[in-house]
Design a protein around this motif. Structure first.
Motif: not given
Length: 271
Positions: A29-30, A50, A53, A240, A243
């Motif tokens: 996700a990052i 990022f 997100f 994301a 998460t």
């Protein structure tokens, strides 16, 4: 020492296998776009991104959905835990006609899939004019047969001599429940609350049946909308979002893991 070393190695290997998918989810996700789906997969990010997100909040009302999930899950957790404690105390400590038959009736509820009960529950909620409200989701979950069974079995392991000592001092059932059963049963009650919170936080079936208004949807429904009907959603954004949904559960487990372990350990003790 050899047996202990082998046991530790085996348990560590199983722990790595269980943690690896969650770790890969967070890392994917990052990490940057070039490393996100590389083969073989990169377990250590070489670059960070990022932006997925921020895209989650642009595509779905993440804050409102999170509030809805917290509201519904908290109400079910508190309500189901309370009813389970009261019912388990009645089955474990009170003597009344038909107690065993009624308890067996509760156990049969564990063998009925929830999909079978969805039609009568939906008709009931329609008659009560609660369809497309949060009440239609959390009210059916206020009574949990598994929770009643687990707490009843745990309460049976608490010595009844403590009840008799409390009665000598003039305590009634509510006082015994509050002063004796609840403190000694705290590990099992905490474990049940964690289980209920985890189960209903991830619940997709019941909210999908009863909720239709966009402002009333929960996080699992939001994840499904991000993924799309044919799975055409952006994978990085979906990761994301997952998460953000999984992180609170991990935090709750880390905070209450001692109570959960104590409950499992205490269940195996014999008088």
């Amino acid at each position: 020492m050899i047996r202990r070393l082998l046991t530790t190695t085996l348990l560590s290997a199983f722990a790595v296998l269980m943690v690896a998918p969650v770790f890969w989810l967070f890392v994917t996700a990052i990490m940057g776009p070039d490393d996100r789906f590389a083969l073989p997969p990169h377990w250590i990010p070489r670059s960070f991104d990022f932006s997925p997100f921020s895209k989650v909040s642009e595509l779905i009302p993440l804050g409102q959905m999170a509030f809805n999930s917290v509201k519904i899950t908290s109400l079910i957790t508190i309500g189901a835990t309370l009813t389970s404690v009261l019912a388990a105390y009645a089955f474990a400590r009170l003597r009344f006609r038909g107690r065993e038959a009624l308890f067996l009736l509760f156990l049969t509820g564990l063998m009925i899939p929830p999909q079978i009960t969805v039609i009568p529950v939906f008709l009931l909620m329609r008659e009560l004019q609660l369809v497309d409200t949060h009440a239609s989701v959390y009210l059916p979950g206020m009574v949990n047969a598994l929770g009643i069974f687990l707490l009843r079995q745990y309460f049976l392991g608490i010595p009844k001599d403590l009840d008799e000592a409390a009665r000598i001092d003039g305590a009634g059932h509510l006082t015994i429940l509050r002063r004796v059963i609840l403190p000694l049963g705290a590990p099992a009650i905490s474990a049940l609350a964690i289980y209920l919170f985890q189960m209903y936080w991830n619940d997709f079936f019941w909210p999908n049946v009863f909720l239709s208004s966009p402002e009333k949807l929960t996080l699992p429904l939001g994840l499904a909308s991000l993924q799309g009907a044919q799975g055409e959603g952006q994978a990085a954004v979906v990761f994301a979002a997952i998460t953000l949904v999984v992180a609170p559960l991990l935090l709750i487990f880390l905070v209450f893991q001692r109570a959960l372990v104590d409950s499992i350990a205490s269940t195996g003790l014999k008088d």
